[in-house]
Design a protein around this motif. Structure first.
Motif, PDB file in Angstrom:
ATOM      1  N   ALA A 102       0.950  -1.193  -0.143  1.00 21.32           N
ATOM      2  CA  ALA A 102       0.089   0.055   0.160  1.00 21.32           C
ATOM      3  C   ALA A 102       0.792   1.386  -0.144  1.00 21.32           C
ATOM      4  O   ALA A 102       2.035   1.031   0.753  1.00 21.32           O
ATOM      5  N   ALA A 103       0.472   2.324  -0.702  1.00 21.15           N
ATOM      6  CA  ALA A 103       1.154   3.362  -0.763  1.00 21.15           C
ATOM      7  C   ALA A 103       1.562   4.322   0.355  1.00 21.15           C
ATOM      8  O   ALA A 103       2.657   4.716   0.797  1.00 21.15           O
ATOM      9  N   ASP A 104       0.476   4.113   1.519  1.00 16.94           N
ATOM     10  CA  ASP A 104       0.900   4.737   2.712  1.00 16.94           C
ATOM     11  C   ASP A 104       1.810   4.120   3.455  1.00 16.94           C
ATOM     12  O   ASP A 104       2.551   4.785   4.507  1.00 16.94           O
ATOM     13  N   VAL A 105       2.122   2.762   3.311  1.00 15.41           N
ATOM     14  CA  VAL A 105       3.235   2.181   4.001  1.00 15.41           C
ATOM     15  C   VAL A 105       4.714   2.371   3.401  1.00 15.41           C
ATOM     16  O   VAL A 105       5.634   1.875   3.891  1.00 15.41           O
ATOM     17  N   GLN A 106       4.503   2.814   2.195  1.00 14.27           N
ATOM     18  CA  GLN A 106       6.016   3.042   1.534  1.00 14.27           C
ATOM     19  C   GLN A 106       6.495   4.399   1.447  1.00 14.27           C
ATOM     20  O   GLN A 106       7.391   4.874   1.350  1.00 14.27           O
ATOM     21  N   ARG A 107       5.287   5.316   1.564  1.00 14.12           N
ATOM     22  CA  ARG A 107       5.858   6.820   1.410  1.00 14.12           C
ATOM     23  C   ARG A 107       6.572   7.187   2.531  1.00 14.12           C
ATOM     24  O   ARG A 107       6.480   7.054   3.754  1.00 14.12           O
TER      25      ARG A 107
END
Length: 607
Positions: free
Chosen positions: A506-511
């Motif tokens: 998911a994007a939020d855990v990589q940003r």
């Protein structure tokens, strides 16, 4: 963004040789190219990008709400797959009205807002155009069925008489790309039966459909067809779009007489990428559609006329060809100066994980396009192929399956992601334009275990479930790891189920996480822009010019080194790592030496 660990100094003095480059393979266009020459363009598949209204299907307001993600990523333009009015038999590639938005995705006002918001963020917008065929619900085709044989309405499509004593056989032996015959027979009203008085239906003509039977092919020798599509171009150009990606750009003209053909038609001819031993010097991989229904010379007249339409508008508008054509010298004909501006390089996409094969396809691509003054347009994934994070994790990393079933041998997910990151960094280091498919910046893999009862791709059904089809690469995006549906929309619904693994991507855990796939892409795009790599030159690094494991080249002041072998590669000292696809190591000497692990690409500057 790159983790560099400390290791003991290397003792092999031969590794200290400079990363000298040989003769130029390609000379860039300079510092003031047109935007499409070096742009990084991001493909949005609307039904799977973001859902704004909670029905489980992505839409235009959902895309608008996520534009900041794309701006932060650093892309130059967005390509939108079809959002036109459609019965959705083929996910919107069956168009019923080219001048309207399907209510599933929103309204024309929603499109105008998306376009305005993208432009406000400095991003251009390219829309899909589907000119080879319409939906069977298009007003033209409905009129064709309601009128007699040989009527002007039927002349817009490829209706033909059948063969056999009573016309009971198709006009030729062509097969659909989605499986099964490429012809469907229609019926016509009959006079009243002389005895019973009943009025019935009698078999009539056949119509051609290279894809699903709900997608009848247009007859592009008909001036009315050509005139109407120029009107479609102007409709969207007047709204302010920056270009068109043209679907099946090599299929609109068929050979005179529609002759029989003994070959087979598929989305991609062949299922294996090029290998060290098998790739010809022209870079061909078997990725070209062949036969009398593809790559006929008459398509070029159409694109010359479209080029003139776009040239009449301010703002440097562009045409992009989806043309599965080989050899590359033949593909280059689509991007001659008075035709299209870009053509996807599917030979590159289908090349296997082999340094010699990659060198060949890159050199052949640049040579072919340089001959006509066009950029090369690189691509690794899209909505029609298995994602490269999965392809490269298969036992044969050059394999090209038409989707994967749960019963198929499964890919090595970690290996596939490592190679995918390396392949992407290699691609983004090349001069020319590059396309990214939504989710690849997160490292998304294919959904390889979809239940058959949720599949929707017509290819799955027309092949009688023999091919898994393309649903696995079209799974809704994961935005938030802890949210229902991974944040795809407010209700948590998704039109296709997401695999559990998507929570990790998911994007939020990589940003903001150093070394994540998302941050690696961000770093690469920022460096590519700062170093002006898209408009640069290319020369092979002599040290690795014949290597079976390493592909290395210099682009302007940046050296790109990709290690595809099984063993780490020690680079000469005196280099600065700008971006790396994965962790690299450096020794503790006064002149630090970089060690590149297997399946890793680095961008370097030599001091």
């Amino acid at each position: 963004m790159t983790r560099i660990d400390s290791i003991a100094p290397a003792t092999d003095s031969s590794t200290r040789a400079p990363l000298a480059a040989g003769d130029l393979v390609h000379v860039g266009p300079g510092d003031a190219p047109r935007w499409w020459r070096d742009a990084v363009i991001y493909q949005v598949y609307p039904r799977s990008f973001a859902d704004g209204d909670g029905d489980g299907i992505g839409d235009l307001p959902g895309i608008t709400a996520r534009l900041d993600h794309l701006a932060e990523l650093g892309i130059d333009a967005v390509w939108l797959s079809p959002f036109y009015r459609s019965p959705q038999k083929d996910a919107g590639y069956d168009v019923a009205d080219y001048r309207d938005v399907d209510p599933l995705f929103g309204t024309l006002a929603d499109f105008d807002e998306l376009l305005a918001q993208a432009h406000a963020r400095g991003m251009r917008v390219v829309v899909d155009l589907v000119p080879n065929h319409t939906s069977d619900q298009h007003a033209w085709f409905r009129a064709a069925l309601a009128t007699p044989e040989r009527s002007p309405e039927r002349a817009r499509y490829l209706f033909r008489e059948g063969r056999g004593e009573h016309g009971e056989l198709p006009p030729n032996n062509w097969q659909s790309i989605f499986g099964g015959p490429a012809w469907t027979r229609v019926t016509a009203g009959a006079d009243a039966h002389p005895v019973t008085g009943a009025v019935g239906e009698v078999p009539g003509q056949w119509y051609l459909h290279l894809f699903d039977s709900s997608q009848p092919d247009l007859d592009w020798t008909n001036p009315e067809v050509r005139d109407d599509f120029e009107g479609v171009l102007r409709f969207w150009l007047d709204k302010g779009v920056d270009g068109f990606r043209v679907d099946v750009a090599h299929g609109m003209i068929k050979a005179d007489g529609l002759p029989d053909w003994d070959g087979s038609v598929s989305m991609v001819e062949g299922t294996e990428g090029a290998t060290d031993a098998g790739a010809p010097e022209d870079g061909s991989t078997g990725a070209g559609n062949s036969g009398p229904m593809f790559d006929q010379d008459g398509v070029h007249e159409i694109y010359r006329s479209w080029h003139r339409v776009l040239a009449g508008y301010d703002g440097d508008r562009a045409l992009v060809a989806e043309a599965w054509v080989e050899p590359l010298s033949r593909l280059a004909r689509y991007v001659r100066p008075d035709e299209m501006h870009q053509a996807f390089n599917f030979s590159f996409l289908t090349t296997g994980w082999s340094a010699p094969a990659l060198r060949r396809v890159v050199a052949a691509s640049l040579h072919a396009n340089d001959a006509v003054g066009a950029p090369t347009t690189w691509v690794l994934s899209n909505h029609d192929v298995v994602r490269h994070a999965t392809r490269l994790g298969l036992a044969e990393p050059g394999a090209r399956p038409n989707g994967l079933f749960a019963s198929d041998p499964q890919p090595d997910e970690a290996l596939g992601l490592r190679r995918a990151r390396a392949a992407s960094l290699l691609m983004l280091g090349l001069p020319g334009s590059s396309y990214l498919y939504q989710g690849e910046e997160l490292g998304l893999p294919e959904h390889t275990t979809l239940p058959d009862d949720v599949r929707q791709d017509p290819a799955f059904f027309r092949t009688r479930r023999a091919e898994a089809g393309r649903d696995g690469c079209r799974i809704p995006m994961p935005w938030e790891a802890a949210a229902a549906g991974y944040g795809f929309g407010p209700s948590g619904k998704t039109w296709l189920p997401q695999p559990e693994s998507y929570g990790r991507y998911a994007a939020d855990v990589q940003r903001g996480v150093e070394g994540s796939t998302y941050e690696t892409y961000r770093a690469a795009l920022a460096t590519r822009r700062a170093e002006r790599l898209g408009g640069g030159d290319l020369a092979w690094v002599e040290r690795y010019a014949a290597s079976a494991d390493v592909i290395a080249f210099r682009n302007r002041d940046v050296v790109v080194v990709a290690n595809l072998g099984d063993e780490p590669v020690d680079l000469p000292g005196g280099v600065e790592v700008l971006v790396a696809s994965g962790p690299v190591t450096t020794d503790r000497s006064a002149d630090p030496q970089v060690r590149v692990p297997s399946d890793t690409t680095v961008w370097l500057r030599t001091r």
